[in-house]
Motif scaffolding. Structure first.
Motif, short mmCIF file in Angstrom:
data_model
loop_
_atom_site.label_atom_id
_atom_site.label_comp_id
_atom_site.label_asym_id
_atom_site.label_seq_id
_atom_site.Cartn_x
_atom_site.Cartn_y
_atom_site.Cartn_z
N VAL A 116 2.55 9.54 1.55
CA VAL A 116 1.93 8.38 1.63
C VAL A 116 2.38 7.37 2.78
O VAL A 116 3.32 6.83 2.71
CB VAL A 116 2.08 7.43 0.20
CG1 VAL A 116 1.31 6.33 0.00
CG2 VAL A 116 2.17 8.64 -1.06
N HIS A 144 -1.05 2.43 1.24
CA HIS A 144 -1.83 2.36 0.12
C HIS A 144 -2.10 1.08 -0.44
O HIS A 144 -1.69 0.08 0.41
CB HIS A 144 -0.80 3.09 -1.12
CG HIS A 144 0.32 2.34 -1.35
ND1 HIS A 144 1.50 2.79 -2.09
CD2 HIS A 144 1.04 1.64 -0.51
CE1 HIS A 144 2.23 2.33 -2.15
NE2 HIS A 144 2.34 1.46 -1.05
N TRP A 170 -5.28 5.56 -1.13
CA TRP A 170 -3.88 5.96 -0.61
C TRP A 170 -4.34 6.76 0.70
O TRP A 170 -5.41 7.40 0.80
CB TRP A 170 -3.45 7.00 -1.46
CG TRP A 170 -2.80 6.55 -2.58
CD1 TRP A 170 -1.51 6.14 -2.93
CD2 TRP A 170 -3.51 6.25 -3.84
NE1 TRP A 170 -1.58 5.46 -4.20
CE2 TRP A 170 -2.81 5.64 -4.86
CE3 TRP A 170 -4.82 6.38 -4.40
CZ2 TRP A 170 -3.25 5.23 -6.06
CZ3 TRP A 170 -5.20 6.17 -5.52
CH2 TRP A 170 -4.42 5.32 -6.50
#
Length: 177
Positions: free
Chosen positions: A44, A47, A138
């Motif tokens: 990730v 986000h 994301w």
């Protein structure tokens, strides 16, 4: 005992994801996702977090395609650099007729949330995801670190899907020097 500790947190996670919003929902994009290629580890990079994602370090999603067509979905993270790794385990179901772009994610029964794969690179090295309201989003990458120019390109792309790029927060994947 271990399961008792996880239940309240997982319940809060799902409530946070499914919380009401006044934003309209949008359909999943009309794209085809090669699910076997999409499986594996995604870091990730940035986000628009829901409250349970706030402050997480080294966050990544790990996907495994199951024989029944559903997807094992693990969210792995740390709360501090010198702390232990945590893992939340869920199951995702690809919605029929979506080309693999619309998933229902469930970490705690009976709560489910919708996820859209908005875009994925041809080489499956990066992907952009959002919920249908576009108030959560994301940026995924196969590598933990990316350059700032790439991130700016993804922010522009997310904006075209209705995500507010000013709400995106970078996720620390490696300690600052």
């Amino acid at each position: 005992m271990h399961c008792r500790k996880r239940w309240p947190l997982a319940l809060l996670l799902m409530i946070g994801i499914t919380a009401c919003s006044s934003l309209p929902t949008r359909p999943a994009p009309a794209i085809e996702i090669d699910l076997p290629r999409f499986m594996g580890t995604w870091y990730v990079i940035a986000h628009v977090p829901y409250w349970l994602e706030e402050g997480k370090l080294t966050a990544r999603d790990v996907y495994r395609l199951r024989e029944d067509g559903r997807i094992d979905n693990d969210y792995v993270f740390k709360r501090r650099w010198d702390g232990p790794e945590h893992r939340w385990q869920g199951v995702s179901t690809v919605q029929p007729g979506s080309g693999g772009a619309h998933w229902q994610v469930q970490f705690v029964w009976p709560f489910k949330s919708d996820l859209h794969v908005l875009e994925v690179s041809a080489d499956y090295q990066w992907a952009l995801l959002s919920n249908p309201r576009r108030d959560l989003a994301w940026v995924f990458h196969r590598q933990a670190e990316v350059d700032e120019a790439e991130l700016q390109d993804w922010l522009t792309r997310l904006s075209a899907y209705g995500v507010d790029p000013t709400e995106l927060r970078r996720v620390e994947q490696v300690p600052s020097s």
